[in-house]
Design a protein around this motif. Structure first.
Motif, PDB file in Angstrom:
ATOM      1  N   GLY A  15       0.820  -1.215   0.000  1.00  0.00           N
ATOM      2  CA  GLY A  15       0.000   0.000   0.000  1.00  0.00           C
ATOM      3  C   GLY A  15       0.849   1.258   0.000  1.00  0.00           C
ATOM      4  O   GLY A  15       2.086   1.198   0.006  1.00  0.00           O
ATOM      5  N   ARG A  91      -8.197  -0.853   4.717  1.00  0.00           N
ATOM      6  CA  ARG A  91      -8.695   0.101   3.722  1.00  0.00           C
ATOM      7  C   ARG A  91      -8.626   1.525   4.279  1.00  0.00           C
ATOM      8  O   ARG A  91      -9.024   1.732   5.433  1.00  0.00           O
ATOM      9  CB  ARG A  91     -10.141  -0.288   3.456  1.00  0.00           C
ATOM     10  CG  ARG A  91     -10.708   0.295   2.221  1.00  0.00           C
ATOM     11  CD  ARG A  91     -12.164  -0.133   2.104  1.00  0.00           C
ATOM     12  NE  ARG A  91     -12.944   1.041   1.793  1.00  0.00           N
ATOM     13  CZ  ARG A  91     -14.261   1.086   1.789  1.00  0.00           C
ATOM     14  NH1 ARG A  91     -14.957   0.023   2.130  1.00  0.00           N
ATOM     15  NH2 ARG A  91     -14.877   2.195   1.459  1.00  0.00           N
ATOM     16  N   THR A  94     -12.194   7.337   2.291  1.00  0.00           N
ATOM     17  CA  THR A  94     -12.182   8.260   1.165  1.00  0.00           C
ATOM     18  C   THR A  94     -13.037   9.467   1.544  1.00  0.00           C
ATOM     19  O   THR A  94     -13.634   9.495   2.624  1.00  0.00           O
ATOM     20  CB  THR A  94     -12.714   7.565  -0.109  1.00  0.00           C
ATOM     21  OG1 THR A  94     -13.825   6.762   0.267  1.00  0.00           O
ATOM     22  CG2 THR A  94     -11.659   6.662  -0.722  1.00  0.00           C
ATOM     23  N   LEU A 102     -15.075   2.802   8.935  1.00  0.00           N
ATOM     24  CA  LEU A 102     -14.269   1.666   8.462  1.00  0.00           C
ATOM     25  C   LEU A 102     -14.319   0.477   9.411  1.00  0.00           C
ATOM     26  O   LEU A 102     -13.741  -0.571   9.119  1.00  0.00           O
ATOM     27  CB  LEU A 102     -12.799   2.100   8.322  1.00  0.00           C
ATOM     28  CG  LEU A 102     -12.499   3.154   7.256  1.00  0.00           C
ATOM     29  CD1 LEU A 102     -11.059   3.657   7.417  1.00  0.00           C
ATOM     30  CD2 LEU A 102     -12.693   2.570   5.864  1.00  0.00           C
ATOM     31  N   ASN A 106     -12.752  -3.001   8.221  1.00  0.00           N
ATOM     32  CA  ASN A 106     -11.375  -3.304   8.626  1.00  0.00           C
ATOM     33  C   ASN A 106     -11.262  -4.131   9.893  1.00  0.00           C
ATOM     34  O   ASN A 106     -10.257  -4.814  10.096  1.00  0.00           O
ATOM     35  CB  ASN A 106     -10.582  -2.003   8.814  1.00  0.00           C
ATOM     36  CG  ASN A 106     -10.279  -1.339   7.475  1.00  0.00           C
ATOM     37  OD1 ASN A 106     -10.363  -1.989   6.439  1.00  0.00           O
ATOM     38  ND2 ASN A 106      -9.933  -0.069   7.503  1.00  0.00           N
TER      39      ASN A 106
END
Ligand code: NAD
Ligand code: LMR
Length: 329
Positions: A15, A91, A94, A102, A106
């Motif tokens: 990432g 993740r 955004t 999340l 996650n």
């Protein structure tokens, strides 16, 4: 004397944070310029090829301290013998999302990873959770690792700490090195509380030097607490190099100690200090020495601070209740 390499496991190696982090670890910035390291990279199957590409680049740097790179998509393999684990893989949010959004996406990653750490990591394992929502993910991993001392699981609020140091230094026309004893309390989220009441800038109490509660409440605190969102808005992607830098700072300080007369901020398991319920992973002022940390005790908490610490801790309790509902705790 030849030192035994330290095994450093990094999840989410392919990432954007992973890319900013791995080269700094391999060059000695995480643990010290005389400490050889072996990298163990964990990715999901789709990320393995990119992780291999990053490993090729790491080889191409000919880092003298880098003694090997293993790549796996199996947590039981990647955490085997790990002395330091950086749990980055998750993740990112955004535009328009809060980090708490999340939790469901996650949270599920951290239970099996906590178990793999429990079963396979080295006895001296130290864990830093970066993946969001970092505090609650750290709690999930810690709960899944009953054989590992709870204080070895920490969450990253050092990026918030560093952000606050810079904002304060700018306000007072000081250098960042002049700022000491600043604290981030609570959650790595918009409710976090950057506290300057015990901070010093060039030897002066920071709150007195600022002497402007309106600026603290309406500019400083929101700027720091909402910086992650501002970066996403500006870059179109969440912070990466500054997050990697903070992860390096967090572990380096944990292993090598805080300076005399200063402290840092880390998300750590609460022992009930400052009214934070025991067991929550909340950010506190901590001093570190020889690979251990202590929560700074005895600070007077004024009304302005109390309300804000309580609000962030309440959010942590709500996140804990939500992941319990999801069966992750
Ligand atoms: P990214 O999407 O660029 O990379 C995430 C990587 O993790 C991907 O390569 C993905 O394949 C991998 N991954 C996903 N699930 C995994 C799993 N189960 N095991 C191993 N790897 C897995 O995201 P990024 O920008 O590098 O951010 C990573 C996380 O860090 C995000 O959750 C982000 O919100 C968080 N973050 C936290 C802070 C902080 O201060 N605590 C700061 C910045 C970012
Ligand atoms: C940050 O603080 O930059 C990260 O936690 C990313 C985000 O979602 O804000």
């Amino acid at each position: 004397m030849t030192r035994t390499p330290v095994n450093v496991t990094v999840t989410g190696a392919a990432g954007q944070i992973g890319y900013a982090l791995l080269f700094r670890i391999a060059s000695g910035q995480l643990l010290g310029a005389d400490v050889p390291v072996k990298l163990r990279l964990l990715e999901i199957p789709q990320g393995l090829k990119a992780a291999e590409g990053t490993a090729m680049e790491l080889d191409d740097c000919a880092f003298p301290l880098l003694r090997g790179i293993d790549i796996s998509d199996d947590p039981n393999v990647a955490f085997a013998g790990a002395n330091v684990a950086l749990l980055v893989g998750a993740r990112p949010r955004t535009k328009g999302m809060e980090r708490g959004d999340l939790l469901e996406a996650n949270g599920g990653i951290f239970k099996p990873q906590g178990k793999a750490i429990n079963d396979h990591a080295a006895d001296d394992i130290k864990v830093l959770v970066v993946g969001n929502p970092a505090n609650t993910n750290a709690l999930i991993a810690q709960a899944a690792a009953p054989d590992v001392p709870a204080e070895r699981f920490t969450a990253m609020t050092r990026l918030d700490h560093n952000r606050a140091v810079t904002q304060l230094a700018k306000k007072l026309g000081a250098s960042v090195e002049d700022v000491k004893k600043l604290t981030i309390w609570g959650n790595h989220s918009a409710t976090q509380y950057p506290d300057v009441f015990h901070a010093e800038v060039a030897g002066r109490n920071a709150a007195e030097a600022v002497n402007d509660e309106k600026w603290l409440a309406e500019e400083f605190i929101p700027t720091v607490a909402k910086r992650g969102a501002a970066i996403i808005e500006a870059r179109g992607a969440s912070s990466a190099a500054s997050a990697a830098n903070a992860a390096i700072d967090h572990v380096h300080t944990w292993v090598n100690g805080t300076a005399e007369g200063d402290w840092t901020s880390m998300g750590v398991v609460s022992d009930g200090s400052y009214g934070v319920p025991e067991g929550l992973i909340s950010s506190f002022p901590v001093t570190t020495k020889d690979g251990t940390f202590e929560i700074v005790q005895g600070l007077e908490i004024n009304e302005f601070s109390r309300t804000r610490i309580d609000a962030s801790v309440k959010e942590l309790e709500e996140e804990r209740a939500a992941v319990r509902q999801l069966g992750l705790l």
